[in-house]
Design a protein around this motif. Structure first.
Motif, mmCIF file in Angstrom:
data_model
loop_
_atom_site.group_PDB
_atom_site.id
_atom_site.type_symbol
_atom_site.label_atom_id
_atom_site.label_comp_id
_atom_site.label_asym_id
_atom_site.label_seq_id
_atom_site.Cartn_x
_atom_site.Cartn_y
_atom_site.Cartn_z
ATOM 1 N N UNK A 80 0.647 -1.041 -0.113
ATOM 2 C CA UNK A 80 -0.111 -0.238 0.141
ATOM 3 C C UNK A 80 1.302 1.217 0.011
ATOM 4 N N UNK A 81 0.226 2.149 -0.844
ATOM 5 C CA UNK A 81 1.072 3.446 -0.881
ATOM 6 C C UNK A 81 0.462 4.780 -1.017
ATOM 7 N N UNK A 82 0.718 5.735 -0.814
ATOM 8 C CA UNK A 82 0.044 6.799 -1.150
ATOM 9 C C UNK A 82 -0.212 7.458 -2.183
ATOM 10 N N UNK A 83 -0.921 7.642 -2.982
ATOM 11 C CA UNK A 83 -0.857 8.136 -4.527
ATOM 12 C C UNK A 83 -0.518 9.418 -4.295
ATOM 13 N N UNK A 84 0.581 10.028 -5.124
ATOM 14 C CA UNK A 84 1.254 11.455 -5.113
ATOM 15 C C UNK A 84 0.432 12.769 -5.513
ATOM 16 N N UNK A 85 -0.589 11.887 -6.523
ATOM 17 C CA UNK A 85 -1.584 12.802 -6.755
ATOM 18 C C UNK A 85 -2.409 13.589 -5.824
ATOM 19 N N UNK A 86 -3.264 13.162 -5.275
ATOM 20 C CA UNK A 86 -4.315 12.887 -4.072
ATOM 21 C C UNK A 86 -4.087 12.627 -3.011
ATOM 22 N N UNK A 87 -3.291 12.312 -2.078
ATOM 23 C CA UNK A 87 -3.043 11.373 -1.432
ATOM 24 C C UNK A 87 -4.027 10.350 -0.878
ATOM 25 N N UNK A 88 -4.977 9.653 -1.858
ATOM 26 C CA UNK A 88 -5.132 8.528 -0.887
ATOM 27 C C UNK A 88 -4.289 7.109 -1.252
ATOM 28 N N UNK A 89 -5.234 5.786 -0.617
ATOM 29 C CA UNK A 89 -4.771 4.936 -0.491
ATOM 30 C C UNK A 89 -4.278 4.256 -1.661
ATOM 31 N N UNK A 90 -3.437 3.595 -2.234
ATOM 32 C CA UNK A 90 -3.214 2.642 -3.749
ATOM 33 C C UNK A 90 -2.606 1.371 -3.215
ATOM 34 N N UNK A 91 -3.409 0.110 -3.721
ATOM 35 C CA UNK A 91 -2.872 -1.484 -3.060
ATOM 36 C C UNK A 91 -2.179 -1.539 -4.643
ATOM 37 N N UNK A 92 -1.401 -2.220 -4.375
ATOM 38 C CA UNK A 92 -0.202 -3.020 -4.917
ATOM 39 C C UNK A 92 -0.479 -4.582 -4.474
ATOM 40 N N UNK A 93 -0.936 -4.890 -5.599
ATOM 41 C CA UNK A 93 -1.606 -6.476 -5.831
ATOM 42 C C UNK A 93 -0.790 -7.422 -5.192
ATOM 43 N N UNK A 94 0.633 -7.440 -5.878
ATOM 44 C CA UNK A 94 1.476 -8.435 -5.546
ATOM 45 C C UNK A 94 2.999 -7.381 -5.606
ATOM 46 N N UNK A 95 4.358 -7.874 -5.466
ATOM 47 C CA UNK A 95 5.406 -7.325 -5.420
ATOM 48 C C UNK A 95 5.794 -7.638 -6.666
ATOM 49 N N UNK A 96 4.831 -7.801 -7.980
ATOM 50 C CA UNK A 96 5.254 -7.920 -9.434
ATOM 51 C C UNK A 96 4.253 -7.105 -9.354
ATOM 52 N N UNK A 97 3.364 -6.879 -8.897
ATOM 53 C CA UNK A 97 2.715 -5.232 -9.327
ATOM 54 C C UNK A 97 3.804 -3.914 -9.664
ATOM 55 N N UNK A 98 3.781 -3.124 -10.670
ATOM 56 C CA UNK A 98 4.260 -1.723 -10.882
ATOM 57 C C UNK A 98 3.326 -0.990 -11.198
ATOM 58 N N UNK A 99 2.516 -0.816 -11.310
ATOM 59 C CA UNK A 99 1.032 0.178 -11.691
ATOM 60 C C UNK A 99 -0.458 -0.109 -10.590
ATOM 61 N N UNK A 100 -0.763 0.718 -9.950
ATOM 62 C CA UNK A 100 -1.921 0.945 -9.379
ATOM 63 C C UNK A 100 -2.388 2.709 -9.831
ATOM 64 N N UNK A 101 -3.804 2.411 -10.337
ATOM 65 C CA UNK A 101 -4.829 3.541 -10.805
ATOM 66 C C UNK A 101 -5.630 3.465 -9.742
ATOM 67 N N UNK A 102 -5.026 5.179 -9.402
ATOM 68 C CA UNK A 102 -6.186 5.221 -8.058
ATOM 69 C C UNK A 102 -7.232 5.530 -8.226
#
Length: 482
Positions: free
Chosen positions: A3-25
């Motif tokens: 889990x990380x914070x969106x650089x644009x709006x600060x909302x939480x974004x989730x990466x499904x696994x270690x292989x995931x590179x992109x998460x759409x906020x």
């Protein structure tokens, strides 16, 4: 799950696994890309529209004994063609894709990295295996949702090669995002075969097998305006239909996506009264336990041996089963027609073998569209012609239609008119004569007649034995009285 914070709006974004590179906020639709321990905003992308598919992020399924989770989706397109690519993560740690287009699904669960490719015209050799090139094009990313295994830039364009093995058993996609490219290998599937659960519920639709749905219901009909006359165009399959013919003026339009919007673009203008088929577009009915909606209809014809043969084809749609056709031939006989799945028929021009059965050549010709109304999986218009060849082995008919650059196989099964009438609640004309792939009705009558004869003989024998027994008892009583 990361889990990380969106650089644009600060909302939480989730990466499904270690292989995931992109998460759409989910809040602002920014493409958030992992870069080491940092996350970067690669720009905003259009949201994936909920009514474009029954699959959704979070749904689950099973492919060849491997359970999977749907982690993300890409909506892609090229000139007049749109499709979805669902990214899935398997419980065993692998990943794959489910391609979705024209009401069909293709599961890709095997990846071969850094393949060597040798192309010769419409054939490609990949690591010694021969493939037929179905498409060689460049696609643009139109929308996205969830998590994806590569860094995604909005509106990026990538070359792809869609392949099929010569026997039709396996499909492949060459991913040119890598150099050398990777090959994804898969096959055509259904949602039932994938044992999908957590699908989107569509208003007014249910399924006898797929019963586990998740989330709010989605409206099953979208309305557009005809660019020719301004009349209402109702889309009942917005994710799969590529063209629509106006029910008011008969003009043909393509269906184009522009971000979150869907618009109709004029293909061929008409100024004639629309054709009205026997079964109205929009009618719902049930055939062999599955409900279908008629979303389009066309009158087609072929000139063979000095005779003009015409028939009507109804395009059926079910959000969980895809597309099928209901065909009424020249003699008012009916057939239920589905896309041919798996291995392609093999043989000669005169005889084909398919699923251990021989099919004999029935007829060939050039079929043209005479009338059309409603939605279709391509931009259909009056006057369009395709080369057709039909093979029969009652009660089935194999058909192939060829247009420049494409060959489409289907399998039709003869269906009694009474079954169609009951399924759609309509009175239909009584069939005449015998259909080309109809089971021999005279054989059936013969079997019935033989059954009646056998039954009559059994009754007669039983009666004779009963009478004989009575006479024997009467004779015994007379003898005992003397």
């Amino acid at each position: 799950m990361l889990t990380a914070s969106c650089p644009s709006c600060g909302s939480p974004v989730e990466f499904a696994s270690g292989a995931t590179l992109t998460a759409v906020c989910p809040a602002c639709s920014s493409c958030v890309v992992r870069d080491g321990d940092l996350v970067r905003d690669y720009g905003k992308i259009a949201r994936f529209q909920r009514d474009l598919s029954p699959i959704q992020v979070g749904a689950r399924g099973n492919l060849d004994g491997r359970g999977f989770l749907v982690a993300g989706v890409l909506r892609k397109g090229r000139d007049r063609v749109r499709w979805n690519e669902w990214y899935v993560t398997f419980e065993d740690g692998g990943d794959g894709w489910i391609g979705e287009g024209n009401g069909g699904w293709y599961a890709f669960g095997k990846r071969v990295d850094a393949v060597s490719v040798a192309r010769n015209g419409d054939r490609v050799s990949v690591e010694g295996t021969q493939w037929v090139v179905m498409e060689d094009a460049v696609a643009e990313v139109l929308a996205a949702e969830g998590a994806l295994p590569f860094a995604l830039t909005p509106a990026e364009r990538r070359r792809y090669l869609d392949l099929r093995q010569a026997d039709g058993v396996a499909f492949g996609t060459l991913d040119y995002a890598d150099d050398p490219p990777s090959l994804w290998i898969g096959r055509d599937v259904t949602l039932v075969q994938l044992q999908m659960s957590g699908l989107r519920p569509f208003t007014g639709w249910s399924d006898p097998v797929l019963v586990n749905f998740a989330g709010p219901e989605v409206a099953g009909v979208r309305s557009l305006k005809c660019p020719s006359c301004g009349g209402t165009l109702e889309l009942r399959a917005p994710g799969g239909a590529e063209g629509v013919v106006c029910g008011y003026c008969g003009s043909s339009s393509g269906i184009e996506s522009d971000g979150d919007l869907t618009v109709a673009t004029l293909v061929a203008r008409k100024e004639a009264a629309a054709w009205k088929p026997v079964l109205a577009v929009g009618t719902r009915g049930k055939l062999r336990g599955v409900e279908w909606a008629i979303i389009g209809a066309m009158r087609r014809g072929v000139f063979v041996d000095g005779t003009d043969w015409c028939w009507t084809e109804y395009l059926l749609f079910n959000p969980y089963r895809g597309f099928a056709w209901l065909v009424c031939d020249t003699l008012d006989h009916w057939s239920f027609v589905e896309p041919l799945r798996g291995a392609l028929p093999q043989g000669t021009r005169q005889v084909l073998r398919w699923r251990n059965q021989s099919f004999a050549l029935f007829q060939a010709g050039k079929a043209g569209i005479r009338h059309a109304i409603g939605e279709f999986t391509w931009e259909a218009e009056v006057g369009e012609v395709a080369d057709t060849v039909d093979y029969i082995a009652p009660p089935r008919m194999l058909s192939v239609e060829r247009t420049p650059g494409e060959a489409v196989w289907s399998v039709g099964t003869w269906m009694p008119a009474a079954e169609v009438s009951a399924g759609f609640g309509s009175r239909l004309p009584k069939p005449r004569s015998v259909a080309a792939h109809q089971p021999n009705p005279f054989d059936e009558r013969g079997r019935r007649t033989l059954a009646w004869i056998r039954g009559g003989l059994l009754v007669a024998i039983a009666a004779a034995l009963f009478v004989a027994a009575l006479l024997d008892r009467k004779s015994t009583r007379l003898n005992s009285s003397h």
